[in-house]
Scaffold this motif. Structure first.
Motif, PDB file in Angstrom:
ATOM      1  N   ILE A 144     -65.884  10.870  47.220  1.00 18.42           N
ATOM      2  CA  ILE A 144     -64.771   9.948  47.390  1.00 18.42           C
ATOM      3  C   ILE A 144     -63.984   9.811  46.093  1.00 18.42           C
ATOM      4  O   ILE A 144     -64.455   9.282  45.104  1.00 18.42           O
ATOM      5  N   PHE A 145     -62.748  10.301  46.128  1.00 19.92           N
ATOM      6  CA  PHE A 145     -61.890  10.327  44.946  1.00 19.92           C
ATOM      7  C   PHE A 145     -61.621   8.931  44.427  1.00 19.92           C
ATOM      8  O   PHE A 145     -61.630   8.688  43.220  1.00 19.92           O
ATOM      9  N   SER A 146     -61.399   8.006  45.342  1.00 20.10           N
ATOM     10  CA  SER A 146     -61.006   6.662  44.917  1.00 20.10           C
ATOM     11  C   SER A 146     -62.114   5.926  44.183  1.00 20.10           C
ATOM     12  O   SER A 146     -61.879   4.888  43.585  1.00 20.10           O
ATOM     13  N   GLY A 147     -63.315   6.462  44.208  1.00 21.02           N
ATOM     14  CA  GLY A 147     -64.425   5.838  43.496  1.00 21.02           C
ATOM     15  C   GLY A 147     -64.497   6.203  42.034  1.00 21.02           C
ATOM     16  O   GLY A 147     -65.348   5.676  41.304  1.00 21.02           O
ATOM     17  N   TYR A 148     -63.620   7.070  41.580  1.00 24.84           N
ATOM     18  CA  TYR A 148     -63.686   7.588  40.219  1.00 24.84           C
ATOM     19  C   TYR A 148     -62.464   7.201  39.404  1.00 24.84           C
ATOM     20  O   TYR A 148     -61.330   7.248  39.889  1.00 24.84           O
ATOM     21  N   ALA A 149     -62.718   6.862  38.160  1.00 27.13           N
ATOM     22  CA  ALA A 149     -61.640   6.821  37.184  1.00 27.13           C
ATOM     23  C   ALA A 149     -61.290   8.262  36.831  1.00 27.13           C
ATOM     24  O   ALA A 149     -62.131   9.159  36.917  1.00 27.13           O
ATOM     25  N   MET A 150     -60.053   8.473  36.463  1.00 25.72           N
ATOM     26  CA  MET A 150     -59.591   9.819  36.148  1.00 25.72           C
ATOM     27  C   MET A 150     -58.985   9.856  34.763  1.00 25.72           C
ATOM     28  O   MET A 150     -58.349   8.889  34.315  1.00 25.72           O
ATOM     29  N   GLY A 151     -59.139  10.981  34.113  1.00 26.86           N
ATOM     30  CA  GLY A 151     -58.566  11.137  32.784  1.00 26.86           C
ATOM     31  C   GLY A 151     -57.908  12.484  32.613  1.00 26.86           C
ATOM     32  O   GLY A 151     -58.195  13.430  33.358  1.00 26.86           O
ATOM     33  N   TRP A 152     -56.999  12.525  31.679  1.00 24.20           N
ATOM     34  CA  TRP A 152     -56.389  13.780  31.245  1.00 24.20           C
ATOM     35  C   TRP A 152     -56.772  13.996  29.782  1.00 24.20           C
ATOM     36  O   TRP A 152     -56.671  13.072  28.956  1.00 24.20           O
ATOM     37  N   PHE A 153     -57.165  15.212  29.478  1.00 27.38           N
ATOM     38  CA  PHE A 153     -57.487  15.636  28.132  1.00 27.38           C
ATOM     39  C   PHE A 153     -56.703  16.913  27.843  1.00 27.38           C
ATOM     40  O   PHE A 153     -56.195  17.557  28.757  1.00 27.38           O
ATOM     41  N   ARG A 154     -56.634  17.272  26.579  1.00 28.34           N
ATOM     42  CA  ARG A 154     -55.983  18.527  26.233  1.00 28.34           C
ATOM     43  C   ARG A 154     -56.706  19.175  25.058  1.00 28.34           C
ATOM     44  O   ARG A 154     -57.367  18.497  24.266  1.00 28.34           O
TER      45      ARG A 154
ATOM     46  N   PHE B 169     -58.441  13.224  24.033  1.00 24.76           N
ATOM     47  CA  PHE B 169     -58.047  12.332  25.113  1.00 24.76           C
ATOM     48  C   PHE B 169     -56.524  12.174  25.143  1.00 24.76           C
ATOM     49  O   PHE B 169     -55.883  12.067  24.097  1.00 24.76           O
ATOM     50  N   VAL B 170     -55.973  12.148  26.346  1.00 22.80           N
ATOM     51  CA  VAL B 170     -54.543  11.933  26.516  1.00 22.80           C
ATOM     52  C   VAL B 170     -54.286  10.617  27.244  1.00 22.80           C
ATOM     53  O   VAL B 170     -53.545   9.755  26.761  1.00 22.80           O
ATOM     54  N   ALA B 171     -54.884  10.457  28.429  1.00 20.82           N
ATOM     55  CA  ALA B 171     -54.633   9.269  29.235  1.00 20.82           C
ATOM     56  C   ALA B 171     -55.749   9.110  30.264  1.00 20.82           C
ATOM     57  O   ALA B 171     -56.413  10.083  30.619  1.00 20.82           O
ATOM     58  N   ALA B 172     -55.930   7.878  30.725  1.00 15.26           N
ATOM     59  CA  ALA B 172     -56.915   7.606  31.767  1.00 15.26           C
ATOM     60  C   ALA B 172     -56.385   6.529  32.691  1.00 15.26           C
ATOM     61  O   ALA B 172     -55.523   5.732  32.310  1.00 15.26           O
ATOM     62  N   ILE B 173     -56.931   6.519  33.904  1.00 15.42           N
ATOM     63  CA  ILE B 173     -56.506   5.545  34.902  1.00 15.42           C
ATOM     64  C   ILE B 173     -57.729   5.080  35.677  1.00 15.42           C
ATOM     65  O   ILE B 173     -58.626   5.874  35.988  1.00 15.42           O
ATOM     66  N   SER B 174     -57.765   3.797  35.989  1.00 20.95           N
ATOM     67  CA  SER B 174     -58.894   3.244  36.719  1.00 20.95           C
ATOM     68  C   SER B 174     -58.888   3.716  38.166  1.00 20.95           C
ATOM     69  O   SER B 174     -57.906   4.294  38.652  1.00 20.95           O
ATOM     70  N   TRP B 175     -59.975   3.465  38.883  1.00 26.10           N
ATOM     71  CA  TRP B 175     -60.091   3.958  40.251  1.00 26.10           C
ATOM     72  C   TRP B 175     -58.991   3.385  41.136  1.00 26.10           C
ATOM     73  O   TRP B 175     -58.521   4.049  42.061  1.00 26.10           O
TER      74      TRP B 175
ATOM     75  N   ALA C 201     -60.178  15.153  34.549  1.00 26.65           N
ATOM     76  CA  ALA C 201     -61.610  14.910  34.625  1.00 26.65           C
ATOM     77  C   ALA C 201     -61.865  13.609  35.376  1.00 26.65           C
ATOM     78  O   ALA C 201     -61.013  12.721  35.398  1.00 26.65           O
ATOM     79  N   ALA C 202     -63.047  13.511  35.973  1.00 25.75           N
ATOM     80  CA  ALA C 202     -63.433  12.350  36.758  1.00 25.75           C
ATOM     81  C   ALA C 202     -64.657  11.682  36.149  1.00 25.75           C
ATOM     82  O   ALA C 202     -65.588  12.361  35.691  1.00 25.75           O
ATOM     83  N   SER C 203     -64.630  10.364  36.182  1.00 23.70           N
ATOM     84  CA  SER C 203     -65.716   9.590  35.582  1.00 23.70           C
ATOM     85  C   SER C 203     -65.977   8.341  36.408  1.00 23.70           C
ATOM     86  O   SER C 203     -65.075   7.835  37.077  1.00 23.70           O
ATOM     87  N   THR C 204     -67.185   7.816  36.304  1.00 22.45           N
ATOM     88  CA  THR C 204     -67.485   6.560  36.990  1.00 22.45           C
ATOM     89  C   THR C 204     -67.003   5.356  36.182  1.00 22.45           C
ATOM     90  O   THR C 204     -67.016   4.238  36.694  1.00 22.45           O
ATOM     91  N   VAL C 205     -66.573   5.600  34.942  1.00 23.19           N
ATOM     92  CA  VAL C 205     -66.028   4.535  34.108  1.00 23.19           C
ATOM     93  C   VAL C 205     -64.729   5.011  33.475  1.00 23.19           C
ATOM     94  O   VAL C 205     -64.547   6.209  33.244  1.00 23.19           O
ATOM     95  N   VAL C 206     -63.846   4.081  33.180  1.00 22.14           N
ATOM     96  CA  VAL C 206     -62.622   4.438  32.472  1.00 22.14           C
ATOM     97  C   VAL C 206     -62.975   4.590  30.999  1.00 22.14           C
ATOM     98  O   VAL C 206     -63.522   3.682  30.385  1.00 22.14           O
ATOM     99  N   ALA C 207     -62.665   5.730  30.440  1.00 26.76           N
ATOM    100  CA  ALA C 207     -63.088   5.990  29.062  1.00 26.76           C
ATOM    101  C   ALA C 207     -62.165   6.980  28.397  1.00 26.76           C
ATOM    102  O   ALA C 207     -61.520   7.797  29.064  1.00 26.76           O
ATOM    103  N   GLY C 208     -62.118   6.909  27.074  1.00 26.66           N
ATOM    104  CA  GLY C 208     -61.379   7.885  26.296  1.00 26.66           C
ATOM    105  C   GLY C 208     -62.281   8.960  25.716  1.00 26.66           C
ATOM    106  O   GLY C 208     -61.793   9.908  25.118  1.00 26.66           O
ATOM    107  N   ASP C 209     -63.573   8.811  25.908  1.00 19.20           N
ATOM    108  CA  ASP C 209     -64.553   9.752  25.381  1.00 19.20           C
ATOM    109  C   ASP C 209     -64.889  10.765  26.457  1.00 19.20           C
ATOM    110  O   ASP C 209     -65.356  10.396  27.544  1.00 19.20           O
ATOM    111  N   ALA C 210     -64.688  12.029  26.146  1.00 23.50           N
ATOM    112  CA  ALA C 210     -64.944  13.088  27.124  1.00 23.50           C
ATOM    113  C   ALA C 210     -66.387  13.089  27.609  1.00 23.50           C
ATOM    114  O   ALA C 210     -66.669  13.552  28.717  1.00 23.50           O
TER     115      ALA C 210
END
Length: 122
Positions: free
Chosen positions: A28-38, A47-53, A97-106
């Motif tokens: 389930i996509f909506s269960g994950y915070a998402m981030g962009w890295f480069r 880290f570039v940006a992140a967004i909560s679920w 990238a997908a994470s269970t928490v919003v974070a700036g750490d890969a």
């Protein structure tokens, strides 16, 4: 498992814009915070940006503030990165990238896409 596929990269002149997309499938996509890295050649992934679920919280690296916007559409299982006023220093491979928490750490991210190349010419 979450599978992530980025698209939207390319070659753009300095000052131009690009919108990256990251399509997710699997759990389930909506269960994950998402981030962009480069990652630029010879440099570490950053880290570039992140967004909560829910999309209600967004976070940016200083280099991305005021130029980049992260957003998501949970109905389409997609996260976006709108990049404006691009600079040659933005040249890199961009990963979502997908994470269970919003974070700036890969290290907090469990699933990664294959990346999309963004090249900004001067």
């Amino acid at each position: 498992q979450v599978q992530l596929v980025e698209s939207g990269g390319g070659l753009v002149q300095a000052g131009g814009s690009l919108r990256l997309s990251c399509a997710a499938s699997g759990r389930i996509f909506s269960g994950y915070a998402m981030g962009w890295f480069r990652q630029a050649p010879g440099k570490e992934r950053e880290f570039v940006a992140a967004i909560s679920w829910s999309g209600g919280g967004t976070y940016y690296a200083d280099s991305a503030k005021d130029r980049f916007t992260i957003s998501r559409d949970n109905a389409k299982n997609t996260v976006y990165l709108q990049m404006n006023s691009l600079k040659p220093d933005d040249t890199a491979v961009y990963y979502c990238a997908a994470s269970t928490v919003v974070a700036g750490d890969a290290a907090h991210y469990d699933y990664w896409g294959q990346g999309t190349q963004v090249t900004v010419s001067s």
